[in-house]
Write an enzyme that holds these catalytic residues in place. Sequence first.
Site, PDB file in Angstrom:
ATOM      1  CB  SER A   1      -1.161  -0.056   1.243  1.00  9.23           C
ATOM      2  OG  SER A   1       0.268  -0.250   1.950  1.00  9.23           O
TER       3      SER A   1
ATOM      4  CG  HIS B   1       0.005   3.860   4.410  1.00  4.77           C
ATOM      5  ND1 HIS B   1      -1.528   3.767   4.702  1.00  4.77           N
ATOM      6  CD2 HIS B   1       0.036   3.028   3.740  1.00  4.77           C
ATOM      7  CE1 HIS B   1      -1.464   2.211   4.273  1.00  4.77           C
ATOM      8  NE2 HIS B   1      -0.752   2.013   3.543  1.00  4.77           N
TER       9      HIS B   1
ATOM     10  CG  ASP C   1      -3.459   6.341   6.341  1.00  6.07           C
ATOM     11  OD1 ASP C   1      -2.390   5.831   7.116  1.00  6.07           O
ATOM     12  OD2 ASP C   1      -3.557   5.576   5.440  1.00  6.07           O
TER      13      ASP C   1
END
Length: 380
Positions: free
Chosen positions: A46, A346, A343
């Site tokens: 991600s 990340h 977040d």
Amino acid sequence: MWMLQSMAMKKSFYEVLVMIMLLVKWASVVSGDGHGLGASFIFGDSLVDAGNNNYLPTLSKANIPPNGIDFKASGGNPTGRYTNGRTIGDLVGEELGLTNYATPFLSPNTTGSAILNGVNYASGGGGIMNQTGRIFVNRLGMDIQVDYFNITRKQINQLLGPAKAKEYLSKRSIFSITIGANDFLNNYLLPVLSIGERLSETPDQFVDHLINNLRIQLTRLYTLDARKFVLGNVGPIGCIPYQKTINQLNEGECVKLPNDLAARYNGKLKDLMEELNENLHGATFVLANVYDLVMELITNYAKYGFKSASKACCGNGGQFQGIIPCGPTSSMCSDRSKYVFWDPYHPSEAANIIIAKKLVEGDTSIIQPMNLRQLRDLRL
């Protein structure tokens, strides 16, 4: 009638002009005479996913606002990137001269000449091990990502012809691999589900298992004519807002076990980089020291203009807003450029910008044996 003829002539003129421009660009690609990076092929999780998970029935998605709020190319709409703007992969491509972002492999737009700018295979929740990220139901692990590149490889053959395709991939393309964090966070360290794995494998055995699998995966890419590689090591995963929140740490503390595991893996990854440089003829592997780069931002955040390196800009739950991922109902900081973390998991675009620039221009304390600009310009 005269007006219709005039309009037709103008249309014909513009069509011819566009065709000439496309042919010039195509000739530059095929000849390899163009300056800058030819293509960027991105593998990972991600941290660099550009939207592949949008096309999967998965619990790991970032195609909801306010994700992407600062991504200018989409007008601030979410694209599936797990940050407020550009990923490190996007930014490195920009710095090295790409005018278009590598498009997600699963996107319907990733076809034809678009793949000559590069393709992004990364997937939120993906890891080196196939079982990593199983809690998300679907994700693309590294084995599948390499399988997908094999498909792209055949398409490039069709576009350029076998000889030119091989030259384009080996001399003008960079293959970046940013993976491994999920193998700890969403596999070995996963509460309850990973107890059996931790009983059957010691930390060192698990790390060795990861390295052995990654060796096979990188060698597969080599057999498909990849020659310029950048391997990102695992960052200080014990310092992300999620880990700090669930372990109820103070502002300046990090969780020891995840960071220790990352350090063990990173040491073995360095050994692998040196091994592959020695044994895979004509290939160049560089190692990006993401762990120290991110730890520097966390430790000295004020020096870089940040207000917080512990709290998520977008999230909910606990002291550091680190429990619930970023979404429409999340609270969000007023100045996104002041937070290291977007977040619970990340980095923000502001942090990614600093990291990307250092990877492109940095010295051997950051990336070795050469930086990404030197790798791009390397004549094999």
